[in-house]
Structure formats: C-alpha cells, structure tokens
Design an enzyme around this catalytic site. Sequence first.
Site, PDB file in Angstrom:
ATOM      1  N   HIS A 144       0.832  -1.204   0.000  1.00 52.07           N
ATOM      2  CA  HIS A 144       0.000   0.000   0.000  1.00 52.07           C
ATOM      3  C   HIS A 144       0.865   1.251   0.000  1.00 52.07           C
ATOM      4  CE1 HIS A 144      -2.425  -3.252   1.635  1.00 52.07           C
ATOM      5  NE2 HIS A 144      -3.494  -2.586   1.261  1.00 52.07           N
ATOM      6  N   LYS A 171      -1.941  -7.936  -4.385  1.00 53.68           N
ATOM      7  CA  LYS A 171      -2.729  -6.724  -4.162  1.00 53.68           C
ATOM      8  C   LYS A 171      -1.840  -5.487  -4.080  1.00 53.68           C
ATOM      9  CE  LYS A 171      -5.731  -4.426  -0.797  1.00 53.68           C
ATOM     10  NZ  LYS A 171      -6.229  -4.430   0.592  1.00 53.68           N
TER      11      LYS A 171
END
Length: 424
Positions: A144, A171
């Site tokens: 992230h 992700k």
Amino acid sequence: MKEKNFGKITLSNNQARVCVPVMGKTTEEVLQQLKSVVEMEPDIIEWRGDFFETDNNEGYLNVLKQMKDVNENIPVIFTIRTDSEGGNKKIGWNEYCDLCLFIAEKGKEFNVEFVDVEVFKDDKANELINSLHEKGMNVIGSNHHFDKTPDKEEMVKILSTIEKSGADVCKLAVMPRDKKDVEVLIEASKETDEKIKAPIITMSMGELGAVTRVIPKITKTSVTFAAGVSASAPGQPGIKVVRKLLQENKHCPLQGNIAIIGFMGTGKTTVSSALSKITGLKEIDVDAYIVEKAKMSISEIFEKYGEEYFRNLETESLREIANNKNQIISCGGGAVLKDENVDILKNSGTIVLLTATPETIFDRVKDHTHRPILNNDMSLSHVKSLMEKREPRYQSVADIKVNVDSNDRILTCYDMLCKLEEKG
C-alpha cells in the site's frame, strides 16, 4: 480468462468479487458491524484485525468463534494492516508472523479463507507465506502507498515481486495525485494481468481514484472493496453503488449516445470520463474536438472570430460526432442554446443535464482564466445572472437531470445510470 478457486470462492479477472470490511474495536462492535455487513450480502468480508483491541492472540480466536455464529458461509480475509502501510497497528515482525500463523492454524473452521501479508514489511515475508501455505491457508500478498502512485514500471515490478514471494493473490493500492496517476495505475494493472499467473487486486484510492474500483473489465482486478458500515480506505464507495456500477459495466443497457450538458463548472468532462470508464463507451469532449479541428483554443476562436463563428463550428462538430453511436458526448455550456444542436443530440441519444447551485459553480470556476463569457466579470452575481438566463433552456431540453453539488463523480454516475435505466 484467468480464474482460480480458493475453497468457498473463485477469483477471476473477468468478474470482480465485492469485499466489505469489518473494523470494530471491541467484540461487540465487530459482531454488530458483521451482522450489518452480512445483510449486505458481499462476496467476501475483510476483518481488519488491526482495529481490534486485544492483548493476545486468543482474543482474536474468541471473536472468530462468535463471528461464525453470525456469518455462516461468506469467506473472510484476515488482515492486520500495519502503521507503515496506512493501518492501525504498530507491530514487530515476529509478533506479526505469530499472529498470522495463529489465525492460519485456527481460522479455516471459522470461514477465514485468506490471510493478508504485507510482502514488503520484511525480507523474510516469503518464509511466512510458505508457513501459511503449510497450514493450508491462502495468502493475499499486499502493498500500500498512501502518499503516492509509483510509476508504471515500478507497480508492475511490485506485483510481480509479490507473486514471486509465493502469494496466491497480488494486491496493490496507491494514492493518486492527479488524473494521470489513475490512468497509470490502470495501465499497470492491465500489463501485470498479462504478465503474471496469480489473480490481482489493484485500486487507486481517494475520490480521484474511486472509478478504479468499478471498472474490473479494464483493470482486471479480481476483488473490489466497498464500504459497508464504514470505509477501510479513502474513496471507498458504498456496496450498493459498487454493485450497481459493476452491473452496468458488465451488462451495459445503454443505447445510442449520452450527451452531457450543463453550465460551466458542473463537471461535464470529469463525469463523462468516469462514465466512459464505467460503461466502456467512448468519450468525446466537444470543446476538445473543436480545438483539434480549428487548431486553436476556444478563447482564441472567440477573440479572433467571435461567438457566432464558434457556435457554427460547434454545430458542425456535433453533427460529425453524432454520426457515430454509443458515445458519451461532453458538450460545452452553450451547446444546447441552439435548436439545431438539440435536435442533433436528441436524434442520436439521450441528453443528461448536470445541475449545481451558483455557489458551487462559482467556487469551481473562480480561479479559471479560460472561460470566455466570464473573463470580463468573474463574480458570483454574474454567474447567477448567466445561470438564470440558461437554466430554463437546460431544463426544457434535458431528458434526465442529475445534481452534482456533492462533487462525487462515482455517485453522480450511479445516479445517472439508475435514471437512464428507468427511462429505458
């Protein structure tokens, strides 16, 4: 089509699953949120364990046991998002590993299908992932960036590295600084999907990047996150909005062209761009088309030839554009003041009016220098006066009206699609 089965759920690059977070601090809050989320019927539930306050791993297990009574079948992602990646928990690597492995050991019988691992938290992340696999747990490898969007090559490298670490799903979430960053994330997602075998989950956060959550056909993301009781990241739309937009993206029922009209500053270009990405329809900006056609800016056309010349050029351009179908046409503020232009747009599809208060409009355009009809009087009273003259015309020619004072383009697109569907 890329597809992979994970116990109770199959992830595919052709159909995004909707995941909703649970973020309670106490057992009571977790269970209360979970009950509400289950009623929303998401495909996946993410338990953000970093928000839960407990002194030991057994505290998590006790909650999981009670969660099973509320949630019988929906698969769960267990996530500890650390403070280094925008989460709510400061935790050392050894403690992080112990908790992830503890959940892997016990979690399967309580619907935990995935454990999220921050692959770049430690250079031994691949060892943790291997150990999780040994315990029969699927792994979402994540990364992230809450302060930036890396360049395309770096994002492709990040996702490829996550796959090489052994993660079953890769992700990446990034924060855009401008529209270009959103486009770069989309391009990186498409390129990565072609390059690696694992399913990917990608998103551009914040309001600016919200559109990436509802265009899985373009980004190839296998999971999109929607807000339930609360949002787990900036720009996370509610599950009803996400469901609706995913439905429109998959089975777009729109026929003909959609012409977006409205006063300057209503966001016609921004909304048209978002709607184009959601529906897959081509976007045409009439002013940009005219600039390309005339080889000069709108201000230069007004200054050199006058408004009448510009309006004739606008009509000519609209006629050329309307020869094609299934487009989103973003019109200039004065386009529909001319009957001939209205006839062209109505004969080729639907006219959608974006509305806003004079205060909203003034706030958006007060610093602009490229609005020819405002350059001599940049004031709220002048904006109100112009709107009062044009509004009756806008209202009379529009097939559908959508308010944009919220400045949320995703909700605007949702509202528009619902009204277009009702209109048939």
